[in-house]
Design a protein around this motif. Sequence first.
Motif, PDB file in Angstrom:
ATOM      1  N   MET A 278       0.029  30.594 -27.448  1.00  0.00           N
ATOM      2  CA  MET A 278      -1.037  31.377 -26.825  1.00  0.00           C
ATOM      3  C   MET A 278      -0.839  31.411 -25.318  1.00  0.00           C
ATOM      4  N   GLU A 279      -0.980  32.586 -24.738  1.00  0.00           N
ATOM      5  CA  GLU A 279      -0.856  32.752 -23.292  1.00  0.00           C
ATOM      6  C   GLU A 279      -1.957  33.685 -22.821  1.00  0.00           C
ATOM      7  N   TRP A 280      -2.613  33.308 -21.738  1.00  0.00           N
ATOM      8  CA  TRP A 280      -3.664  34.171 -21.221  1.00  0.00           C
ATOM      9  C   TRP A 280      -3.677  34.168 -19.703  1.00  0.00           C
ATOM     10  N   LEU A 281      -4.045  35.324 -19.157  1.00  0.00           N
ATOM     11  CA  LEU A 281      -4.112  35.510 -17.712  1.00  0.00           C
ATOM     12  C   LEU A 281      -5.533  35.231 -17.231  1.00  0.00           C
ATOM     13  N   TYR A 282      -5.629  34.829 -15.986  1.00  0.00           N
ATOM     14  CA  TYR A 282      -6.967  34.623 -15.422  1.00  0.00           C
ATOM     15  C   TYR A 282      -6.917  34.762 -13.908  1.00  0.00           C
ATOM     16  N   GLY A 283      -8.006  35.247 -13.361  1.00  0.00           N
ATOM     17  CA  GLY A 283      -8.226  35.208 -11.922  1.00  0.00           C
ATOM     18  C   GLY A 283      -7.650  36.331 -11.108  1.00  0.00           C
ATOM     19  N   THR A 284      -6.330  36.601 -11.240  1.00  0.00           N
ATOM     20  CA  THR A 284      -5.713  37.588 -10.367  1.00  0.00           C
ATOM     21  C   THR A 284      -4.736  38.449 -11.126  1.00  0.00           C
ATOM     22  N   LEU A 285      -3.688  38.908 -10.429  1.00  0.00           N
ATOM     23  CA  LEU A 285      -2.733  39.820 -11.031  1.00  0.00           C
ATOM     24  C   LEU A 285      -1.839  39.137 -12.050  1.00  0.00           C
ATOM     25  N   GLU A 286      -1.150  39.950 -12.830  1.00  0.00           N
ATOM     26  CA  GLU A 286      -0.214  39.457 -13.835  1.00  0.00           C
ATOM     27  C   GLU A 286       0.788  38.501 -13.219  1.00  0.00           C
ATOM     28  N   GLY A 287       0.985  37.373 -13.889  1.00  0.00           N
ATOM     29  CA  GLY A 287       1.977  36.417 -13.450  1.00  0.00           C
ATOM     30  C   GLY A 287       1.477  35.438 -12.407  1.00  0.00           C
ATOM     31  N   SER A 288       0.425  35.777 -11.683  1.00  0.00           N
ATOM     32  CA  SER A 288      -0.080  34.883 -10.649  1.00  0.00           C
ATOM     33  C   SER A 288      -0.713  33.648 -11.267  1.00  0.00           C
ATOM     34  N   ASN A 289      -1.458  33.850 -12.328  1.00  0.00           N
ATOM     35  CA  ASN A 289      -2.124  32.743 -13.005  1.00  0.00           C
ATOM     36  C   ASN A 289      -1.993  32.931 -14.514  1.00  0.00           C
ATOM     37  N   MET A 290      -1.166  32.138 -15.121  1.00  0.00           N
ATOM     38  CA  MET A 290      -0.943  32.217 -16.562  1.00  0.00           C
ATOM     39  C   MET A 290      -1.190  30.843 -17.173  1.00  0.00           C
ATOM     40  N   GLU A 291      -2.070  30.806 -18.157  1.00  0.00           N
ATOM     41  CA  GLU A 291      -2.342  29.579 -18.891  1.00  0.00           C
ATOM     42  C   GLU A 291      -1.606  29.655 -20.224  1.00  0.00           C
ATOM     43  N   VAL A 292      -1.064  28.549 -20.661  1.00  0.00           N
ATOM     44  CA  VAL A 292      -0.269  28.511 -21.891  1.00  0.00           C
ATOM     45  C   VAL A 292      -0.736  27.347 -22.758  1.00  0.00           C
ATOM     46  N   ASP A 293      -0.771  27.565 -24.065  1.00  0.00           N
ATOM     47  CA  ASP A 293      -1.101  26.485 -24.993  1.00  0.00           C
ATOM     48  C   ASP A 293      -0.477  26.797 -26.346  1.00  0.00           C
ATOM     49  N   ILE A 294      -0.574  25.841 -27.229  1.00  0.00           N
ATOM     50  CA  ILE A 294       0.002  25.974 -28.559  1.00  0.00           C
ATOM     51  C   ILE A 294      -0.964  25.324 -29.542  1.00  0.00           C
ATOM     52  N   GLY A 295      -0.987  25.837 -30.765  1.00  0.00           N
ATOM     53  CA  GLY A 295      -1.947  25.311 -31.736  1.00  0.00           C
ATOM     54  C   GLY A 295      -1.485  25.534 -33.161  1.00  0.00           C
ATOM     55  N   TYR A 296      -2.358  25.175 -34.095  1.00  0.00           N
ATOM     56  CA  TYR A 296      -2.018  25.239 -35.521  1.00  0.00           C
ATOM     57  C   TYR A 296      -2.938  26.216 -36.250  1.00  0.00           C
ATOM     58  N   LEU A 297      -2.317  27.142 -36.973  1.00  0.00           N
ATOM     59  CA  LEU A 297      -3.008  28.137 -37.784  1.00  0.00           C
ATOM     60  C   LEU A 297      -2.799  27.786 -39.253  1.00  0.00           C
ATOM     61  N   PRO A 298      -3.854  27.394 -39.973  1.00  0.00           N
ATOM     62  CA  PRO A 298      -3.680  26.947 -41.367  1.00  0.00           C
ATOM     63  C   PRO A 298      -3.201  28.036 -42.323  1.00  0.00           C
ATOM     64  N   GLN A 299      -3.720  29.265 -42.148  1.00  0.00           N
ATOM     65  CA  GLN A 299      -3.371  30.301 -43.128  1.00  0.00           C
ATOM     66  C   GLN A 299      -3.476  31.693 -42.515  1.00  0.00           C
ATOM     67  N   MET A 300      -2.426  32.461 -42.721  1.00  0.00           N
ATOM     68  CA  MET A 300      -2.410  33.870 -42.322  1.00  0.00           C
ATOM     69  C   MET A 300      -1.419  34.568 -43.240  1.00  0.00           C
ATOM     70  N   GLU A 301      -1.915  35.225 -44.283  1.00  0.00           N
ATOM     71  CA  GLU A 301      -0.997  35.821 -45.253  1.00  0.00           C
ATOM     72  C   GLU A 301      -1.579  37.052 -45.914  1.00  0.00           C
ATOM     73  N   LEU A 302      -0.679  37.889 -46.375  1.00  0.00           N
ATOM     74  CA  LEU A 302      -1.009  39.080 -47.156  1.00  0.00           C
ATOM     75  C   LEU A 302      -0.294  38.983 -48.492  1.00  0.00           C
ATOM     76  N   GLU A 303      -0.972  39.398 -49.543  1.00  0.00           N
ATOM     77  CA  GLU A 303      -0.358  39.324 -50.871  1.00  0.00           C
ATOM     78  C   GLU A 303      -0.874  40.457 -51.736  1.00  0.00           C
ATOM     79  N   SER A 304       0.033  41.047 -52.516  1.00  0.00           N
ATOM     80  CA  SER A 304      -0.382  42.100 -53.435  1.00  0.00           C
ATOM     81  C   SER A 304      -1.161  41.493 -54.598  1.00  0.00           C
TER      82      SER A 304
END
Length: 519
Positions: A278-304
Amino acid sequence: MFYITFVLNLSLFLISHEITFLFKCWHRFCEMALNSLGNEGFFLFSSLDINNDLYISPEEFKPIAEKLAGIVPVSNIEEEEVLDPSGETLTIFAKFQPLLMETMTKSKDGFLGISHFALSGLRNWTAPASPLSVMFAQQFKAFLPPKNKLDPGDLWWVIPSELNIFTGYLPNNRFYPPAPKGKEIIIHKLLSMFHPRPFVKTRFAPQGAVACIQAVADFYYKIAFRIHAEFQLNEPPDFPFWFSPAQFTGYVILSKDSSHVREFKLFVPNSRSLNVDMEWLYGTLEGSNMEVDIGYLPQMELESLGPSIPSVIHDENGNVIDSREEGPIQFIFEEIAWQREISWEEAAGKLEVAMYPFKKVSYLPFTQAFERAKSESKLVHSILLWGALDDQSCSGRTLRETVLESSPILAFLNENFISTWSLVKELEDLQVSNEVNSKLAKLHLEKYNFPVEIMICLPNGTVVHHINANYFLDITSVKPEEDESRIFSFSTSFEDPSTATYLQFLKEGLQKAKPFLQA
């Protein structure tokens, strides 16, 4: 020849200074715009100005106008071809469990300093946008192989990657994905079941989708695929929030004329402790302030929910039966007899190497690597990092796109080392394992510095040499003063400093290990 080289170098020098001048003008304009609009206003303007012509056209302003007016935007998707309305249809079911917020690193300090608005799109995404969707079997034609890729193991690009270390990355300050075209359409439609703003092409390489034939029958293919895509979770006036799953993988079983789909599945692998960047901008222009994090997603799927079925059929007397009026019709499907096939593991491995050429070196699981090193009397080349090295939830992106996939490094690693990479969190968990594994993990973690540490180890886990990736990239990067000197260099030889430095690091590791191995 000397004269031509001199003129060429002089031209490059003048061009570089012209670009510098234009950049300064642009920077001055940004300062003036900031004074007039403020940070938030200028950021919103730049995110809408897609072609960077300093003018917001009606088409560029359309998404924000629809948002302000409360209008649900009509998709701008370009259909690749007209679909037969009487063709078979397939019902797709979406399964989704939201990201576990407590797995994010920033959750340890209670998200201190992070605005509530920055995470609003993430917190509010608790269910799929469309739990059910009915699609035409013909739409899955995009997954069919080209005419010269018809055997198990054959691999091709469904959507080619357009980025690399030389092209750079796509901008972060975007909210709305571009209209998908051609084979992007089906992937966009599928991913839109999860969230309304999927970007079929990621900001970072490797982009796109790659596929491989897993099995062949008389009338069917089983095709494995891997897709790199991401989502934009926020809308104006909030700043962008990028949600990048490790990968989307899966398979489709469809007829060779794409009139019938027997089975379809797409999912984000959840076997690792962390699988979303995950990456998100805050405060000012692109690249000036970028926050980064990582996490766990239990389930994301498509099935017929079952094979595709025709909506209109004819009975034995030739009469038309419309299942939409007569009610559901029971179908009996023949069992597919596969004539040639490879395993899922082999197909997934081919897809992985296509996305990441550095995987031409086998990277074993952590404990297996040390067992193999012991049996083969080799050293372990180990990379310890925050996010996975071989998917999009990665903190070693630059490393894998440069030195780790260079031919000299690949050859040297294959000949001299057993390689592995590990997540910090997984080694932290391994410390409470048995005594041997606990010791291996502890020796690694003692040498680790954020975000990526590269180590050369003995088979017993002793680290004999190590270097931090940030330091490595810093000492191998081209400085501006070095860059200007190279413009007027008439040397015909070229040596990649990153590759040379990494080779030197590996050779130093071998040298430092000799006293231990000879003891």
